[in-house]
Enzyme design. Structure first.
Site, PDB file in Angstrom:
ATOM      1  N   CYS A 167       0.830  -1.197   0.000  1.00 47.35           N
ATOM      2  CA  CYS A 167       0.000   0.000   0.000  1.00 47.35           C
ATOM      3  C   CYS A 167       0.873   1.260   0.000  1.00 47.35           C
ATOM      4  O   CYS A 167       1.485   1.591  -1.001  1.00 47.35           O
ATOM      5  CB  CYS A 167      -0.972  -0.036   1.177  1.00 47.35           C
ATOM      6  N   HIS A 169      -3.634  -5.183   0.452  1.00 46.88           N
ATOM      7  CA  HIS A 169      -3.155  -5.657   1.751  1.00 46.88           C
ATOM      8  C   HIS A 169      -3.256  -7.186   1.834  1.00 46.88           C
ATOM      9  O   HIS A 169      -4.325  -7.731   2.145  1.00 46.88           O
ATOM     10  CB  HIS A 169      -3.980  -5.035   2.890  1.00 46.88           C
ATOM     11  N   GLU A 196      -2.074  -8.991   4.098  1.00 39.15           N
ATOM     12  CA  GLU A 196      -2.063  -9.409   5.499  1.00 39.15           C
ATOM     13  C   GLU A 196      -3.451  -9.547   6.101  1.00 39.15           C
ATOM     14  O   GLU A 196      -3.617 -10.196   7.146  1.00 39.15           O
ATOM     15  CB  GLU A 196      -1.219  -8.442   6.340  1.00 39.15           C
ATOM     16  N   GLY A 200      -1.261 -14.265  35.752  1.00 39.82           N
ATOM     17  CA  GLY A 200      -1.611 -14.432  34.354  1.00 39.82           C
ATOM     18  C   GLY A 200      -0.590 -15.259  33.599  1.00 39.82           C
ATOM     19  O   GLY A 200       0.454 -15.648  34.134  1.00 39.82           O
ATOM     20  N   VAL A 201      -0.885 -15.505  32.331  1.00 38.64           N
ATOM     21  CA  VAL A 201      -0.038 -16.387  31.532  1.00 38.64           C
ATOM     22  C   VAL A 201       1.326 -15.756  31.236  1.00 38.64           C
ATOM     23  O   VAL A 201       2.346 -16.446  31.220  1.00 38.64           O
ATOM     24  CB  VAL A 201      -0.765 -16.798  30.230  1.00 38.64           C
TER      25      VAL A 201
END
Length: 509
Positions: A79, A167, A169, A223-224
């Site tokens: 882009c 794009h 992605e 948390g992880v």
């Protein structure tokens, strides 16, 4: 040496998606602002230029120095990246007669170009641009068009340089992943050896060299992220890792006790610290979200500084910083400009003598989970929803009080327990409740009430960079709403947040 692709960011909302797609192909990549391109090394196999909300026709457009890249390394412009290559190397970019946004059908002019290997002509691609490439230099070759865009893709003769106006992605580009795969595997010759096991081996080896016999203090959150960081450090330095779990008074209901119990089974040396009073004092009268984050970050630092002084041999502070924290805290001209400050990004104050180590700094959230699974992390932590570092402070809009914390803890517990009991918890990426700074009229029995409003939030996501609101069953939402209003004193109205990210964020502050 880990091979990688360098992504140069011009501020596009899709830049993180480029990185996600490459990581899914087991190719390591890093995102750097266009004005802070790192020194190139032998491990960089190729470069991708992102899109941008800016125009090359602006008075002062983003202009990177590509002198060490173009013609010397495989290069892919997307882009704005494509328009930049066309405009600043002898072509012409002008305003589109009609802005092309959304799906388009790609007509491949040269199927022998390596980026289009096995890509079907007439495949759907996603366009999002207000400018268009009008003319290209003589050594540029058009390799694809659409109905409305003549130069939908081009290649530069004599170079491994390619550019796409669309794009690849985004999910809407049907064969976008194949195009990116062709670039990183076919053009850049990447091996695709970026896996959880390879990351674990490389990271543990690196930590051993970096830390030696030094002692490390790590702040656990339950948390992880921090848990995976702890396991990696534990494998690298063993008993030299000292973990601290701080009760800041902003955790979920009964979380301090339950998390400490979980860590006992992981072989970690963990100390629980009750610092509620310090955090409440620092937050007294503070309503601004950024000031809340900074106040909480400062108290965390103070607590760890105090704890580190008790262990005079500690020389490092470990943090569970992950890549989205880093990306969102780096200012780039455009939408990727700093969205919010992260309490675990930006280093330590001068008075604190600990050095910082961040084992997960290069990983997205889903990659952290894959690494945690490979390390044998317990399921109850591995699959736990993300929880913000500042805790419930940023889920209470406005000033923090212990009463508001109590209310939102009770509401959150009903919501999360409900998701688990209805087998919806694993379908949701992150969920929580928000205490709103408004009151509404209600009726309970024969009495008129004027009490607080809470919002429920549940989103689906891969890494937190983008998210969609979850379409939870109406019957479930009705049950949770009824339970909250009937069981939590001080709440008489429940609303459900149906906003996606972008344009909204996952948290409200």
């Amino acid at each position: 040496m880990q091979e990688q692709i360098l992504i140069i960011d011009f501020g596009s909302q899709f830049t993180q998606l480029i990185a996600r797609r490459l990581r899914e192909l087991n190719v390591y990549c890093e995102i750097h602002p266009y004005n802070k391109i790192p020194q190139l090394s032998a491990d960089i196999k190729g470069v991708i230029l992102s899109g941008s909300p800016h125009s090359v026709r602006e008075e002062n457009p983003p202009k990177p120095d590509l002198s060490a890249i173009k013609g010397k390394l495989p290069l892919l412009g997307l882009c704005y990246g494509a328009q930049y290559l066309a405009h600043f190397y002898g072509g012409e970019v002008g305003k589109s007669s009609s802005r092309e946004y959304g799906r388009a059908h790609l007509e491949i002019k040269d199927p022998n170009v390596p980026v289009f290997k096995d890509v079907l002509t007439d495949s759907v691609v996603w366009m999002s641009h207000a400018d268009t490439i009008l003319n290209i230099p003589s050594n540029f070759k058009v390799i694809a068009s659409t109905h409305d865009v003549k130069v939908a893709a081009f290649a530069i003769e004599g170079e491994e340089t390619f550019a796409l106006q669309f794009h690849p992605e985004v999910y809407h580009s049907a064969e976008g992943t194949k195009i990116l795969k062709n670039f990183v595997y076919g053009v850049c010759k990447c091996k695709g050896d970026w896996t959880p096991d390879s990351f674990i081996d490389t990271t543990i080896s690196g930590l051993k060299k970096q830390l030696g016999d030094d002692k490390v203090i790590l702040g656990l959150s339950g948390g992880v992220d921090s848990s995976v960081a702890a396991l990696l450090l534990h494998k690298a330095i063993g008993k030299n890792l000292h973990c601290i779990f701080v009760d800041n008074g902003l955790l979920r209901k009964n979380e301090f006790e339950s998390v400490l119990e979980s860590y006992k089974h992981m072989g970690l040396n963990v100390k629980g610290v009750n610092a509620k009073a310090k955090f409440y004092e620092a937050l007294n009268g503070v309503s601004d979200p950024e000031k809340k984050r900074k106040a909480i970050g400062k108290v965390f630092i103070d607590v760890f500084d105090q704890e580190s002084k008790l262990d005079k041999e500690a020389t490092w502070l470990a943090q569970g910083t992950i890549y989205p924290d880093v990306i969102e805290s780096v200012s780039v001209k455009g939408p990727s400009a700093t969205i919010k400050s992260h309490h675990n990004v930006g280093g330590l104050p001068d008075y604190m003598k600990l050095k910082v180590v961040e084992p997960l700094r290069s990983l997205f959230k889903d990659e952290v989970r894959r690494v945690g699974k490979a390390l044998g992390l317990e399921e109850n932590i591995l699959n736990r929803h993300p929880f913000p570092g500042p805790g419930l402070a940023i889920r209470i809009l406005g000033e923090i009080t212990e009463e508001k914390v109590r209310i939102i803890q009770e509401v959150d517990a009903i919501f999360i327990d409900g998701l688990k009991s209805h087998n919806l918890y694993k379908e949701v990426w992150q969920a929580g409740a928000i205490f709103l700074p408004i009151q509404s009229v209600g009726v309970m029995g024969d009495e008129r009430t004027y009490e607080s409003v809470v919002a429920l939030r549940a989103v689906s996501s891969t890494d937190g960079m983008t998210a969609d609101w979850c379409h939870l069953p109406y019957e479930f939402l009705a049950k949770v709403s009824s339970d909250i209003i009937n069981k939590v004193k001080g709440v008489n109205r429940v609303v459900y947040d149906i906003s996606s990210k972008p344009p909204a964020t996952i948290e409200w502050e």
